[in-house]
Design a protein around this motif. Structure first.
Motif, PDB file in Angstrom:
ATOM      1  N   ASP A 151       0.777  -1.210   0.045  1.00 12.85           N
ATOM      2  CA  ASP A 151       0.731  -0.701   0.549  1.00 12.85           C
ATOM      3  C   ASP A 151       0.673   1.238   0.326  1.00 12.85           C
ATOM      4  N   GLY A 165      -1.137   4.875   0.946  1.00 11.43           N
ATOM      5  CA  GLY A 165      -1.921   5.205   1.814  1.00 11.43           C
ATOM      6  C   GLY A 165      -0.026   5.117   2.633  1.00 11.43           C
ATOM      7  N   GLU A 175      -7.129   2.964   4.104  1.00  5.00           N
ATOM      8  CA  GLU A 175      -7.265   2.352   4.456  1.00  5.00           C
ATOM      9  C   GLU A 175      -8.438   1.163   4.601  1.00  5.00           C
ATOM     10  N   PRO A 232      -4.064  -2.842   4.096  1.00  4.47           N
ATOM     11  CA  PRO A 232      -3.477  -1.644   3.833  1.00  4.47           C
ATOM     12  C   PRO A 232      -2.157  -1.729   5.270  1.00  4.47           C
TER      13      PRO A 232
END
Length: 541
Positions: free
Chosen positions: A205, A208, A255, A261
């Motif tokens: 991720d 993120g 997320e 995540p």
């Protein structure tokens, strides 16, 4: 020592685990000592590089770079193993140290410290996770206590070592001294930590991670400036806080949809995790308030020589070491932690209460006793919180859990600095208006807005004394009256600061009652890994 094998988990077994533990303790020792060594050398560095206005950024750049990377390292290490991130952190920290030692301007030093901080983020998160790879939760208690003891020991040795290196060689060697330790740690990591191969395709991720960094940086920057460079409610501060909060809301929304995540939202649904995070922030604020401002009290009120300031916190750190070692042994022996947490928090309240009883007539032995008591409470509570959180989640999530807890806990210190600083400055300024003799009222305007910490420096006091020398023989008496008013005002301000610390200690005690109790797991803790360790090369123990 075994040759590191390729595995599907981070588990470390056999004789290799003791070498891995030695590597962890070595890394913790020199990385935590770095901060205190640099702090001692900072007056010399400022004088040499002529950058007092940028002084705070030497620490802020390091702190922000390390803080924002901790959660990212933790998550990625669960998937790809601790080894690559441990190595990356050590190399980055070593390069940052070398470049810091070569700096010829304050800006060069600040950028080098930020670079060093990126590596420090891995060195903050990997050691605790690696101890979790070696020992199950029931065994882990005593070793968590040892780790905290190493932290306390480095805090005692660091200031003395920093002063000796600066006086004997040069301030540049306070950075160069990290390099041999880093090389030893790199060798230890190479030979003791396993290479981990993910069992399935993993989508990192990265988006993120970027959002998290973008959201955290303005908030950390705002906390760094609040109460010093800008007022809490100033447009700049509000922009930083609101802007960072908006980005973090976007991060949370992202997320929730991400397949894997970087910061798992499910963590915050666990009561043990959320309670421990609250405890971590409260303990952090109580501890950092003492660490930052007790030396000011000892130097400015009691009058301990500034040259001995490096040893001021030694009693508290001794208490911290004893508390952490005892706490770890008790937890490992009983397999329980809640009662110990409640008792530890009660000791923190006692320590904070004793600090509140100090005044202008308090002697150094009394301060030592008070600091030892506070250190005992904090030292015994901190490893217990780490252990409770690790025990509440499956082994495969340990890196993520550790790093998230560590990051949120470190915010306690970040938040404490501007809050306590504002309390001290405002209380000091208020008391100075009544403590200043009438004959010196006209001099008060010159002290308006001056940070009381600055008045304790030898240069500031010499400058004030020189201002009064023009009054002849009476000038010295006027100077003594002024410094007495400063001492009274400083005592008043620090007393208000300790009152705030006592409030945090009481809240911490209350929070321990909400911490769920769960029996510490033994070898079954590793069962979620399915005993999937498969060496692709023969390991020789």
């Amino acid at each position: 020592m075994a040759t590191a094998a390729v595995q599907t988990t981070n588990r470390i077994t056999g004789q290799r685990k003791w070498w891995a533990l030695a590597t962890v303790l070595l890394t913790m020792f020199f990385s935590s000592m770095d901060q205190t060594v640099v702090s001692t050398a900072m007056p010399t560095i400022i004088s040499d590089l002529k950058g007092f206005s940028l002084y705070a950024w030497v620490f802020s750049a390091y702190m922000m770079a390390s803080s924002v990377t901790v959660p990212i390292y933790g998550k990625l290490s669960d998937v790809f193993g601790r080894k690559p991130f441990y190595l990356f952190g050590l190399i980055m920290f070593g390069i940052g140290s070398a470049v810091s030692g070569q700096a010829h301007t304050m800006m060069e030093l600040i950028w080098a410290r930020a670079f060093q901080g990126i590596g420090a983020g891995a060195m903050m998160s990997m050691p605790r996770a690696t101890v979790g790879d070696i020992f199950d939760p029931k065994e882990r208690g005593r070793w968590m206590g040892v780790m905290m003891g190493v932290f306390g020991l480095s805090s005692i040795i660091g200031p003395a070592l920093g002063g000796w290196i600066t006086d004997t060689f040069s301030w540049r060697w306070v950075f160069y001294i990290n390099l041999p330790f880093a090389v030893l740690a790199i060798i230890g990591v190479l030979f003791t930590l396993p290479r981990v191969r993910a069992e399935h395709q993993v989508k990192v991720d990265w988006f993120g991670s970027v959002i998290l960094v973008v959201g955290l940086l303005p908030i950390l920057l705002g906390l760094t400036w609040a109460g010093s460079k800008y007022a809490w409610g100033s447009p700049v501060e509000l922009t930083l806080f609101i802007g960072g909060a908006i980005v973090l809301v976007l991060f949370i929304l992202w997320e929730r949809r991400a397949s894997d995540p970087i910061l798992t939202p499910v963590l915050f649904k666990n009561r043990t995790f959320t309670t421990s995070l609250i405890l971590g922030v409260l303990v952090g604020m109580t501890m950092f308030g003492s660490l930052m401002f007790l030396p000011i009290y000892v130097q400015g009120v009691i009058g301990l020589n500034a040259q001995s300031s490096g040893w001021v916190m030694a009693p508290m750190m001794i208490g911290f070491i004893i508390g952490s070692m005892a706490s770890g042994q008790i937890t490992s022996k009983t397999g329980r932690y809640k009662v110990l947490g409640i008792v530890s928090a009660a000791v923190i309240i006692v320590g904070s209460f004793l600090l509140n009883r100090m005044n202008i007539n308090t002697t150094w032995p009394t301060v030592v006793v008070n600091m030892v008591v506070l250190g005992l409470g904090i030292g015994s509570l901190m490893p217990m919180m780490n252990l409770a959180v690790q025990n509440a989640f499956p082994y495969r999530m340990m890196g993520t859990v550790n790093s998230t807890q560590q990051f949120v806990g470190s915010l306690g210190g970040v938040i404490a600095s501007p809050i306590f600083g504002s309390v001290l400055n405002k209380a000091f300024a208020h008391k100075l208006t009544t403590a200043m003799p009438a004959t010196l009222k006209q001099y008060q305007s010159k002290l308006a807005g001056i940070n009381p910490q600055q008045l304790l420096t030898k240069q500031a006091q010499q400058s004030i004394a020189s201002d009064f020398s023009k009054f002849g023989a009476a000038g010295h008496q006027l100077y003594l009256q002024l410094m007495h008013a400063v001492k009274v005002s400083l005592t008043f301000g620090i007393h208000r600061l300790f009152e705030v610390g006592l409030v945090f200690a009481i809240l911490c005690f209350i929070a321990t009652f909400f911490l769920p109790e769960a029996k510490l797991k033994g070898q079954e803790y590793f069962e979620d890994a399915g005993d999937q360790t498969k060496a692709s090369t023969a390991a020789t123990e």
